[in-house]
Motif scaffolding. Structure first.
Motif, PDB file in Angstrom:
ATOM      1  N   TRP A   1       0.842  -1.205   0.000  1.00  0.00           N
ATOM      2  CA  TRP A   1       0.000   0.000   0.000  1.00  0.00           C
ATOM      3  C   TRP A   1       0.876   1.253   0.000  1.00  0.00           C
ATOM      4  O   TRP A   1       0.633   2.200  -0.756  1.00  0.00           O
ATOM      5  CB  TRP A   1      -0.912  -0.023   1.221  1.00  0.00           C
ATOM      6  N   ARG A   2       1.899   1.241   0.840  1.00  0.00           N
ATOM      7  CA  ARG A   2       2.740   2.423   0.995  1.00  0.00           C
ATOM      8  C   ARG A   2       3.732   2.599  -0.158  1.00  0.00           C
ATOM      9  O   ARG A   2       4.028   3.734  -0.557  1.00  0.00           O
ATOM     10  CB  ARG A   2       3.503   2.346   2.315  1.00  0.00           C
TER      11      ARG A   2
ATOM     12  N   ALA B   1      -2.156   2.198  -3.270  1.00  0.00           N
ATOM     13  CA  ALA B   1      -3.292   1.745  -2.458  1.00  0.00           C
ATOM     14  C   ALA B   1      -4.007   0.564  -3.088  1.00  0.00           C
ATOM     15  O   ALA B   1      -4.466  -0.348  -2.391  1.00  0.00           O
ATOM     16  CB  ALA B   1      -4.262   2.902  -2.239  1.00  0.00           C
TER      17      ALA B   1
ATOM     18  N   LEU C   1      -4.642  -2.861  -1.176  1.00  0.00           N
ATOM     19  CA  LEU C   1      -6.040  -3.226  -0.931  1.00  0.00           C
ATOM     20  C   LEU C   1      -6.344  -4.614  -1.468  1.00  0.00           C
ATOM     21  O   LEU C   1      -7.054  -5.407  -0.824  1.00  0.00           O
ATOM     22  CB  LEU C   1      -6.953  -2.189  -1.575  1.00  0.00           C
TER      23      LEU C   1
END
Length: 241
Positions: free
Chosen positions: A202-203, A207, A211
């Motif tokens: 995600w980082r 995202a 996800l």
């Protein structure tokens, strides 16, 4: 989708369905590896893309990519849907994601990720409409079951009867608690590793990728089996590219 492909090729191969299954799996697996390299190049560059494919190839449960299982076909479709979305081709992404849903119900994990990518598209409304093709395409399956056996939700019943899966009232936490109680150390370790890597993805990647990872692990953690709480978690993990 996978059984229909195997049955069709099996007919061509004079009833050798196991051979047909292996051929379908290996072919889809090769395609999945090629597309994964192309997708990883977009986000990570050539060197990291090579390592991505290498790590997937040597993963312990990658053996399922050559077995009569749907993993390789699902991986091919999942990667293809992301690649199409990265190119802004959301109608194609939605169609391919729908085929992934028809391959495995866990394909629902693709939808939130594709929605995130579509939301950031220049033509948001058109992009979201493209993603909406996926659940509409999946609706063909209950329709087929209605015509075929008169039971549109038979696939949900099979989860209860054959694999004894049930919805945990505590959600993903319920699966983790059950795994601890049953001392299911390896599967629980895989689940925790996916959660950590999902946060990292995600980082560092985006995202949508984080996800997809977190949703993919949340599904088997939420629908636990009374036989083995996190049954097949290691196999499920191998497609979380």
């Amino acid at each position: 989708l996978y059984p229909f492909l195997v049955a069709g090729l099996g007919w061509v191969l004079a009833g050798h369905n196991v051979l047909a299954g292996v051929v379908v799996s290996l072919t889809a697996g090769a395609g999945a590896f090629a597309l994964l390299y192309r997708l990883a190049v977009v986000r990570l560059g050539e060197a990291a893309a090579f390592r991505t494919v290498l790590f997937l190839a040597v993963a312990p449960t990658s053996l399922f990519f050559g077995a009569v299982y749907s993993e390789s076909l699902f991986l091919l479709l999942a990667v293809a849907s992301f690649l199409a979305a990265e190119k802004g081709q959301f109608w194609r992404a939605g169609t391919v994601a729908g085929l992934a849903l028809l391959t495995r119900s866990a394909g629902v994990a693709l939808l939130p990720a594709l929605v995130v990518l579509a939301w950031r598209a220049p033509d948001r409304r058109r992009a979201l409409a493209g993603v909406a093709v996926a659940p509409l395409l999946f609706a063909l399956y209950p329709l087929l079951l209605t015509v075929w056996i008169g039971h549109p939700l038979a696939f949900l019943e099979a989860q209860k009867v054959v694999w004894e899966r049930r919805l945990s009232p505590a959600g993903p936490l319920g699966g983790m608690v059950a795994a601890v109680q049953e001392r299911e150390v390896l599967d629980l370790g895989v689940a925790v590793a996916l959660i950590v890597l999902g946060i990292v993805a995600w980082r560092r990647i985006g995202a949508a990728y984080g996800l997809y990872t977190l949703t993919s692990v949340a599904i088997p953690l939420t629908f636990v089996s009374d036989k083995v709480p996190l049954w097949s978690m290691q196999r499920f993990a191998v497609v979380v590219f």
